[in-house]
Design an enzyme around this catalytic site. Structure first.
Site, PDB file in Angstrom:
ATOM      1  N   ARG A  46      62.531  -7.343  35.470  1.00  0.00           N
ATOM      2  CA  ARG A  46      61.133  -7.443  35.001  1.00  0.00           C
ATOM      3  C   ARG A  46      60.176  -7.114  36.147  1.00  0.00           C
ATOM      4  O   ARG A  46      59.185  -6.426  35.963  1.00  0.00           O
ATOM      5  CB  ARG A  46      60.863  -8.854  34.439  1.00  0.00           C
ATOM      6  CG  ARG A  46      61.620  -9.153  33.146  1.00  0.00           C
ATOM      7  CD  ARG A  46      61.154 -10.454  32.507  1.00  0.00           C
ATOM      8  NE  ARG A  46      61.375 -11.624  33.338  1.00  0.00           N
ATOM      9  CZ  ARG A  46      62.506 -12.324  33.404  1.00  0.00           C
ATOM     10  NH1 ARG A  46      63.526 -11.981  32.640  1.00  0.00           N
ATOM     11  NH2 ARG A  46      62.613 -13.381  34.197  1.00  0.00           N
ATOM     12  N   LYS A 136      43.396 -13.765  28.793  1.00  0.00           N
ATOM     13  CA  LYS A 136      43.682 -13.396  27.405  1.00  0.00           C
ATOM     14  C   LYS A 136      44.366 -14.540  26.665  1.00  0.00           C
ATOM     15  O   LYS A 136      45.194 -15.247  27.248  1.00  0.00           O
ATOM     16  CB  LYS A 136      44.601 -12.173  27.372  1.00  0.00           C
ATOM     17  CG  LYS A 136      44.826 -11.645  25.971  1.00  0.00           C
ATOM     18  CD  LYS A 136      45.984 -10.672  25.899  1.00  0.00           C
ATOM     19  CE  LYS A 136      47.249 -11.368  25.427  1.00  0.00           C
ATOM     20  NZ  LYS A 136      48.336 -10.432  25.104  1.00  0.00           N
ATOM     21  N   GLU A 177      41.596 -12.759  21.329  1.00  0.00           N
ATOM     22  CA  GLU A 177      42.507 -11.910  20.546  1.00  0.00           C
ATOM     23  C   GLU A 177      43.008 -12.609  19.281  1.00  0.00           C
ATOM     24  O   GLU A 177      44.031 -13.291  19.309  1.00  0.00           O
ATOM     25  CB  GLU A 177      43.712 -11.487  21.411  1.00  0.00           C
ATOM     26  CG  GLU A 177      44.661 -10.564  20.663  1.00  0.00           C
ATOM     27  CD  GLU A 177      45.860 -10.100  21.491  1.00  0.00           C
ATOM     28  OE1 GLU A 177      46.042 -10.582  22.626  1.00  0.00           O
ATOM     29  OE2 GLU A 177      46.625  -9.268  20.986  1.00  0.00           O
ATOM     30  N   LYS A 219      39.395  -8.693  21.200  1.00  0.00           N
ATOM     31  CA  LYS A 219      40.599  -7.846  21.094  1.00  0.00           C
ATOM     32  C   LYS A 219      41.195  -8.026  19.704  1.00  0.00           C
ATOM     33  O   LYS A 219      42.058  -8.882  19.485  1.00  0.00           O
ATOM     34  CB  LYS A 219      41.600  -8.248  22.187  1.00  0.00           C
ATOM     35  CG  LYS A 219      42.916  -7.501  22.099  1.00  0.00           C
ATOM     36  CD  LYS A 219      43.733  -7.629  23.374  1.00  0.00           C
ATOM     37  CE  LYS A 219      45.100  -7.023  23.204  1.00  0.00           C
ATOM     38  NZ  LYS A 219      45.822  -6.828  24.451  1.00  0.00           N
TER      39      LYS A 219
HETATM   40  P1  13P Z   1      50.389  -4.455  21.567  1.00  0.00           P
HETATM   41  O1  13P Z   1      49.404  -3.373  21.942  1.00  0.00           O
HETATM   42  O2  13P Z   1      51.805  -4.080  21.801  1.00  0.00           O
HETATM   43  O3  13P Z   1      50.120  -5.012  20.213  1.00  0.00           O
HETATM   44  O4  13P Z   1      50.128  -5.645  22.562  1.00  0.00           O
HETATM   45  C1  13P Z   1      48.831  -6.040  22.801  1.00  0.00           C
HETATM   46  C2  13P Z   1      48.814  -7.423  23.263  1.00  0.00           C
HETATM   47  O5  13P Z   1      48.273  -7.706  24.311  1.00  0.00           O
HETATM   48  C3  13P Z   1      49.445  -8.472  22.438  1.00  0.00           C
HETATM   49  O6  13P Z   1      48.991  -9.725  22.842  1.00  0.00           O
END
Ligand code: 13P
Length: 355
Positions: A46, A136, A177, A219
């Site tokens: 990772r 986030k 998000e 988001k």
């Molecule tokens: P994806 O663009 O793969 O959906 O991932 C965005 C993301 O930050 C999910 O939390």
């Protein structure tokens, strides 16, 4: 709280034609993606992969911010420099995922609540000290038989608003998000309705928790037909449904909307965002940008496949997708006849991929 600094960071993240690279997959999610390709699921694998991403030459020309996870922000690249410092040196603003993932929501079968508020103030202080300037938190909502329920929408909206307020207290920009998933056979209209309900609840809670809208980024998901819906909306229909939904729910004070890709292919996510910028930019009061994980990373991950010899080719693939999305922000694809024939522009040449 230094509101000016907060707003400046939010504006910088969505300025010009750049967007965000989400590289904050949790250990579990990253391992799942590695397992599919037969890559060893180790901390070192990772770390190597994240080093590959952040050392991609010229990435900062297309990427304004990179979202890290707790493991990555503590790791170093081979020369001993912290990954977070490497991000800054590339001219990219570092961010950090701070939610603790989802759990079943009591009393709501089939629905999830995102956890992680306990101790968040202290964790934000630590991440801020490590250099993170934004954060986030992802809430997940499913479309199905009488879901998302009001209980699930409100619980997640409340948690998002509490998280956002704590971020701003720590002078970190919250990326908010709420993801309505594309899994299922629902129609575009059902997704629009669910997304609208979710966004309305989120902004109500953000107001109640006194979140400064100028110092945050939304988001969201794009409004899409469900993955298994027999009638798939066109690129234009998706762009129109998405922007219409956002115009009704998102205040103009929010500086930018940075879409997640949610499992769309890199090409489709780009085409849909491009159409929004071509057809609707004049009506949109906010920047329409990207905060993709899979839609930016997937070709690079497949090319790398855990092999050190493939690092340069994988970095080229990442850079290509980042540049495509930079062009998409400028609505540049509109100068081309049709997305479907723009193979050079959209698709990374697979010949460089070693198998
Ligand atoms: P994806 O663009 O793969 O959906 O991932 C965005 C993301 O930050 C999910 O939390």
């Amino acid at each position: 709280m230094n509101t000016r600094r907060l707003i400046d960071t939010a504006v910088a993240l969505v300025a010009g034609d750049k967007g965000l690279l989400a590289m904050d997959e949790s250990v579990g999610t990253c391992n799942k993606r590695f397992a599919k390709l037969g890559i060893p699921q180790t901390e070192e694998a990772r770390r190597s992969y994240r080093e590959l991403l952040v050392t991609t030459p010229d990435l900062g020309q297309s990427i304004s911010g990179a979202i890290l996870c707790d493991e990555t922000i503590r790791q170093r690249v081979k020369n001993g420099t912290l990954i977070v410092k490497t991000v800054v040196n590339a001219g990219i603003i570092p961010g950090i995922k701070v939610d603790a993932g989802t759990n079943n929501l009591a009393g709501h079968p089939g629905e999830k609540i995102t956890e992680g508020l306990d101790g968040l103030r202290e964790r934000l202080a630590e991440y801020s000290g490590m250099g993170a300037r934004f954060a986030k938190w992802r809430a997940v909502l499913f479309i199905g038989d009488r879901i998302p329920s009001q209980g699930c929408i409100e619980a997640n909206a409340h948690a998002l608003a509490r998280y956002a307020a704590l971020c701003q207290e720590a002078e970190m920009v919250p990326v908010v998000e709420p993801e309505v998933l594309m899994d299922g056979n629902h129609t575009l209209e059902q997704c629009r309705e669910a997304t609208a309900n979710v966004l309305q609840a989120v902004f109500e809670q953000l107001r109640t928790q006194r979140v400064i809208l100028e110092g945050m980024i939304l988001k969201p998901n794009m409004v899409l037909s469900g993955l298994t819906c027999p009638k798939q909306a066109t690129v234009h229909e998706v762009a129109e449904a998405t922007v219409t939904c956002l115009l009704r729910a998102v205040p103009a004070a929010v500086p930018g909307i940075a879409f997640l890709s949610g499992g769309q292919s890199g090409e489709l996510a780009s085409a849909r965002l491009n159409e929004m910028n071509v057809a609707f930019r004049r009506r949109a009061p906010w920047a329409l940008t990207f905060s993709f994980a899979r839609a930016l990373q997937q070709p690079a991950l497949e090319i790398w496949n855990g092999e050190p010899a493939q690092v340069t080719a994988a970095q080229q693939a990442l850079l290509h997708r980042a540049r495509c999305n930079r062009a998409v922000r400028r609505g540049e694809a509109s100068m081309m006849p049709r997305w479907t024939v723009q193979a050079r522009f959209l698709v990374f040449p697979r010949t460089t991929r070693k198998r």
